[in-house]
Write a protein that holds these residues in place. Structure first.
Motif, mmCIF file in Angstrom:
data_model
loop_
_atom_site.group_PDB
_atom_site.id
_atom_site.type_symbol
_atom_site.label_atom_id
_atom_site.label_comp_id
_atom_site.label_asym_id
_atom_site.label_seq_id
_atom_site.Cartn_x
_atom_site.Cartn_y
_atom_site.Cartn_z
ATOM 1 N N PRO A 130 0.810 -1.220 0.000
ATOM 2 C CA PRO A 130 0.000 0.000 0.000
ATOM 3 C C PRO A 130 0.844 1.270 0.000
ATOM 4 O O PRO A 130 2.045 1.245 0.278
ATOM 5 N N ASP A 131 0.177 2.374 -0.276
ATOM 6 C CA ASP A 131 0.858 3.646 -0.462
ATOM 7 C C ASP A 131 1.572 4.150 0.785
ATOM 8 O O ASP A 131 2.670 4.679 0.690
ATOM 9 N N LEU A 132 0.945 4.012 1.943
ATOM 10 C CA LEU A 132 1.535 4.513 3.185
ATOM 11 C C LEU A 132 1.495 3.434 4.263
ATOM 12 O O LEU A 132 0.603 2.588 4.273
ATOM 13 N N GLU A 181 0.854 0.982 17.489
ATOM 14 C CA GLU A 181 0.923 -0.275 18.238
ATOM 15 C C GLU A 181 0.841 -1.444 17.265
ATOM 16 O O GLU A 181 1.477 -2.462 17.434
ATOM 17 N N LYS A 182 0.003 -1.278 16.258
ATOM 18 C CA LYS A 182 -0.091 -2.226 15.144
ATOM 19 C C LYS A 182 0.175 -1.439 13.874
ATOM 20 O O LYS A 182 0.059 -0.221 13.855
ATOM 21 N N LYS A 183 0.518 -2.141 12.809
ATOM 22 C CA LYS A 183 0.730 -1.466 11.533
ATOM 23 C C LYS A 183 -0.619 -1.041 10.958
ATOM 24 O O LYS A 183 -1.582 -1.791 11.007
ATOM 25 N N ILE A 184 -0.642 0.160 10.407
ATOM 26 C CA ILE A 184 -1.829 0.668 9.726
ATOM 27 C C ILE A 184 -1.407 0.982 8.292
ATOM 28 O O ILE A 184 -0.589 1.871 8.054
ATOM 29 N N TRP A 185 -1.944 0.225 7.351
ATOM 30 C CA TRP A 185 -1.632 0.408 5.944
ATOM 31 C C TRP A 185 -2.691 1.305 5.317
ATOM 32 O O TRP A 185 -3.880 1.139 5.569
ATOM 33 N N ARG A 240 -3.963 -3.287 10.377
ATOM 34 C CA ARG A 240 -5.168 -2.550 9.999
ATOM 35 C C ARG A 240 -4.984 -1.962 8.603
ATOM 36 O O ARG A 240 -3.865 -1.736 8.168
ATOM 37 N N SER A 241 -6.095 -1.693 7.937
ATOM 38 C CA SER A 241 -6.053 -1.107 6.590
ATOM 39 C C SER A 241 -7.048 0.035 6.486
ATOM 40 O O SER A 241 -8.140 -0.036 7.042
ATOM 41 N N ILE A 242 -6.643 1.058 5.752
ATOM 42 C CA ILE A 242 -7.517 2.201 5.479
ATOM 43 C C ILE A 242 -7.554 2.405 3.972
ATOM 44 O O ILE A 242 -6.510 2.412 3.324
#
Length: 142
Positions: free
Chosen positions: A47-49, A54-58, A118-120
């Motif tokens: 993903p782009d960012l 605490e957890k990775k957020i993509w 997590r993903s956004i």
């Protein structure tokens, strides 16, 4: 950000600007962004960012465009009466969501996005004609 963002901006400035705006916003809110080089061994794709919390957020970003001739949103002609078909705007956003969900699923299958991450999906309609006013949210949000 992609290493070729400067080159990409020549053909799709809105998409590159959207990623930069997201990166700036997350950083200004004290989120720690990881560069593509700092993501870890073999994870320059994805993903782009990436926000390291605490957890990775993509974050997968897209600036959806007006679409094709058949189902797109035509630019209104100046000084002409025209009809407005809100379903075309909804179609642009739902196609963007479907495209990015497929990409995120591929990243999950490749092990880039792990089950605990997590993903956004960050979707901008800046390239769409007949943008909503700052007071009234777009139909898809309503």
């Amino acid at each position: 950000m992609d290493a070729d963002a400067q080159e990409k901006a020549k053909s799709d400035f809105a998409a590159v600007y959207w990623e930069l705006k997201l990166a700036y916003t997350f950083q200004s809110l004290a989120f720690r962004l990881k560069t593509r080089d700092d993501r870890g061994a073999g994870i320059s794709d994805g993903p782009d960012l990436l926000i390291q919390d605490e957890k990775k957020i993509w974050v997968e970003a897209i600036a959806t465009g007006p679409g094709s001739v058949d189902d797109g949103m035509p630019l209104p002609e100046v000084w002409q009466v025209y009809g407005y078909e809100p379903h075309r705007k909804v179609l642009r956003f739902t196609q963007a969501i479907a495209e990015k969900c497929t990409k995120v699923e591929r990243y999950r299958n490749q092990g880039i996005i792990r089950p605990e991450d997590r993903s956004i999906l960050a979707i901008s309609g800046v390239k769409l004609p007949m943008k909503s006013s700052p007071i009234t949210p777009p139909e898809i949000v309503q």
